[in-house]
Scaffold this motif. Structure first.
Motif, mmCIF file in Angstrom:
data_model
loop_
_atom_site.group_PDB
_atom_site.id
_atom_site.type_symbol
_atom_site.label_atom_id
_atom_site.label_comp_id
_atom_site.label_asym_id
_atom_site.label_seq_id
_atom_site.Cartn_x
_atom_site.Cartn_y
_atom_site.Cartn_z
ATOM 1 N N LEU A 151 0.833 -1.585 0.118
ATOM 2 C CA LEU A 151 0.135 0.058 -0.044
ATOM 3 C C LEU A 151 0.653 1.391 -0.029
ATOM 4 C CD1 LEU A 151 -2.975 -0.797 2.784
ATOM 5 C CD2 LEU A 151 -2.813 -0.951 0.069
ATOM 6 N N THR A 152 2.377 1.151 0.825
ATOM 7 C CA THR A 152 2.556 1.882 0.379
ATOM 8 C C THR A 152 3.366 2.351 -1.053
ATOM 9 O OG1 THR A 152 3.578 2.049 2.902
ATOM 10 C CG2 THR A 152 4.952 3.337 1.606
ATOM 11 N N GLY A 153 3.810 1.415 -1.166
ATOM 12 C CA GLY A 153 4.157 1.380 -2.431
ATOM 13 C C GLY A 153 3.431 2.097 -4.148
ATOM 14 N N ASN A 154 2.383 1.642 -3.532
ATOM 15 C CA ASN A 154 1.111 2.274 -4.404
ATOM 16 C C ASN A 154 0.796 3.898 -4.331
ATOM 17 O OD1 ASN A 154 0.199 -0.468 -5.767
ATOM 18 N ND2 ASN A 154 -1.567 -0.399 -4.362
ATOM 19 N N THR A 155 1.175 3.809 -3.114
ATOM 20 C CA THR A 155 0.761 5.519 -2.925
ATOM 21 C C THR A 155 1.973 5.928 -3.784
ATOM 22 O OG1 THR A 155 0.352 5.106 -0.663
ATOM 23 C CG2 THR A 155 0.284 7.092 -0.516
ATOM 24 N N VAL A 156 2.505 5.553 -3.700
ATOM 25 C CA VAL A 156 3.805 6.185 -3.946
ATOM 26 C C VAL A 156 4.067 5.902 -5.548
ATOM 27 C CG1 VAL A 156 6.250 6.350 -4.147
ATOM 28 C CG2 VAL A 156 5.529 6.102 -1.928
ATOM 29 N N ILE A 157 3.586 5.138 -6.113
ATOM 30 C CA ILE A 157 3.841 5.190 -7.955
ATOM 31 C C ILE A 157 2.629 5.888 -8.395
ATOM 32 C CG2 ILE A 157 3.100 3.325 -9.651
ATOM 33 C CD1 ILE A 157 6.098 3.467 -8.656
ATOM 34 N N PHE A 158 1.449 5.842 -6.973
ATOM 35 C CA PHE A 158 0.377 6.600 -8.051
ATOM 36 C C PHE A 158 0.233 7.530 -7.810
ATOM 37 C CE2 PHE A 158 -2.702 2.596 -7.704
ATOM 38 C CZ PHE A 158 -2.174 2.131 -9.172
ATOM 39 N N ALA A 159 1.029 8.564 -6.819
ATOM 40 C CA ALA A 159 1.645 9.721 -6.806
ATOM 41 C C ALA A 159 2.505 10.101 -7.982
ATOM 42 C CB ALA A 159 2.084 10.491 -5.319
ATOM 43 N N THR A 160 3.645 9.462 -7.712
ATOM 44 C CA THR A 160 4.303 10.031 -9.434
ATOM 45 C C THR A 160 3.745 9.753 -10.346
ATOM 46 O OG1 THR A 160 6.146 8.509 -7.629
ATOM 47 C CG2 THR A 160 6.582 8.660 -10.857
ATOM 48 N N ILE A 161 3.194 8.660 -11.007
ATOM 49 C CA ILE A 161 1.760 8.720 -12.255
ATOM 50 C C ILE A 161 1.028 10.289 -11.978
ATOM 51 C CG2 ILE A 161 -0.049 7.573 -13.166
ATOM 52 C CD1 ILE A 161 0.643 4.883 -11.768
ATOM 53 N N LEU A 162 0.510 10.629 -10.973
ATOM 54 C CA LEU A 162 -0.237 12.049 -10.997
ATOM 55 C C LEU A 162 0.694 13.459 -10.941
ATOM 56 C CD1 LEU A 162 -3.034 13.300 -10.458
ATOM 57 C CD2 LEU A 162 -1.880 13.627 -8.439
ATOM 58 N N GLY A 163 2.194 13.014 -10.800
ATOM 59 C CA GLY A 163 3.173 13.584 -11.165
ATOM 60 C C GLY A 163 3.781 14.139 -12.462
ATOM 61 N N PHE A 164 3.633 13.171 -13.142
ATOM 62 C CA PHE A 164 3.946 13.332 -14.136
ATOM 63 C C PHE A 164 3.104 13.714 -15.340
ATOM 64 C CE2 PHE A 164 3.949 11.086 -18.285
ATOM 65 C CZ PHE A 164 4.790 10.919 -18.993
ATOM 66 N N PHE A 165 1.605 13.309 -15.502
ATOM 67 C CA PHE A 165 0.934 14.223 -15.535
ATOM 68 C C PHE A 165 0.416 15.899 -15.086
ATOM 69 C CE2 PHE A 165 -0.806 9.789 -16.512
ATOM 70 C CZ PHE A 165 -0.871 10.227 -17.926
ATOM 71 N N LEU A 166 0.899 15.884 -13.847
ATOM 72 C CA LEU A 166 0.924 17.170 -13.620
ATOM 73 C C LEU A 166 2.168 18.190 -14.702
ATOM 74 C CD1 LEU A 166 -0.710 17.468 -10.257
ATOM 75 C CD2 LEU A 166 -1.495 18.038 -11.956
ATOM 76 N N VAL A 167 3.039 18.234 -13.863
ATOM 77 C CA VAL A 167 4.619 18.187 -14.894
ATOM 78 C C VAL A 167 4.817 18.417 -16.454
ATOM 79 C CG1 VAL A 167 7.142 17.677 -15.059
ATOM 80 C CG2 VAL A 167 5.891 17.807 -12.627
ATOM 81 N N PHE A 168 3.934 16.916 -17.642
ATOM 82 C CA PHE A 168 3.658 16.652 -18.147
ATOM 83 C C PHE A 168 2.717 17.398 -19.181
ATOM 84 C CE2 PHE A 168 8.060 14.375 -16.923
ATOM 85 C CZ PHE A 168 9.131 15.561 -17.761
ATOM 86 N N GLY A 169 1.196 17.221 -18.428
ATOM 87 C CA GLY A 169 0.729 16.885 -18.908
ATOM 88 C C GLY A 169 -0.267 18.493 -19.810
#
Length: 132
Positions: A104-122
């Motif tokens: 669950l900790t890994g899920n939180t970090v990975i999905f925050a990373t995916i969200l960050g990707f779309f915020l930065v490069f979206g």
């Protein structure tokens, strides 16, 4: 240069998230059960509806679009399923609760990373992921 720093920090976040997932699977005190690796499918599937909707939707309209709303709904369902699967595995005693917490900790970090990707490069400016 700001784009490169963002890309490096996002890759570091992805590596940390995958480290937590692997620790939840491979540590000997958690019986080395690899069932939580099924959440990798959710990591791959989560951005797909939103990427398809961005290609199909005209961004000039300021109102909400049904296609984009459906994509956000499907993405939310995929993310909730990724958080629910390790809990179901732990309740069924396929994995231990400590391994569930690491996943669950890994899920939180990975999905925050995916969200960050779309915020930065979206955005559709000069440094966009759509140019790749």
């Amino acid at each position: 240069m700001a784009g490169i720093k963002a890309l490096i920090s996002l890759s570091f976040g992805g590596a940390i998230g995958l480290m937590f997932l692997m620790l939840g699977c491979a540590l000997p005190q958690y019986n080395s059960q690899y069932w939580p690796l099924f959440v990798l499918f959710f990591y791959i599937l989560s951005p797909i509806p939103y990427c398809i909707a961005r290609r199909l939707v005209d961004e000039t309209d300021a109102t909400s679009n049904a296609c984009k709303e459906l994509a956000i709904f499907l993405t939310t369902g995929i993310v909730v399923s990724a958080f629910g699967l390790p809990i179901v595995f732990a309740r069924a005693q396929l994995i231990l609760w400590g391994a569930c917490a690491l996943v669950l900790t890994g899920n939180t970090v990975i999905f925050a990373t995916i969200l960050g990707f779309f915020l930065v490069f979206g955005s559709n400016d000069d440094f966009s992921w759509q140019q790749w």
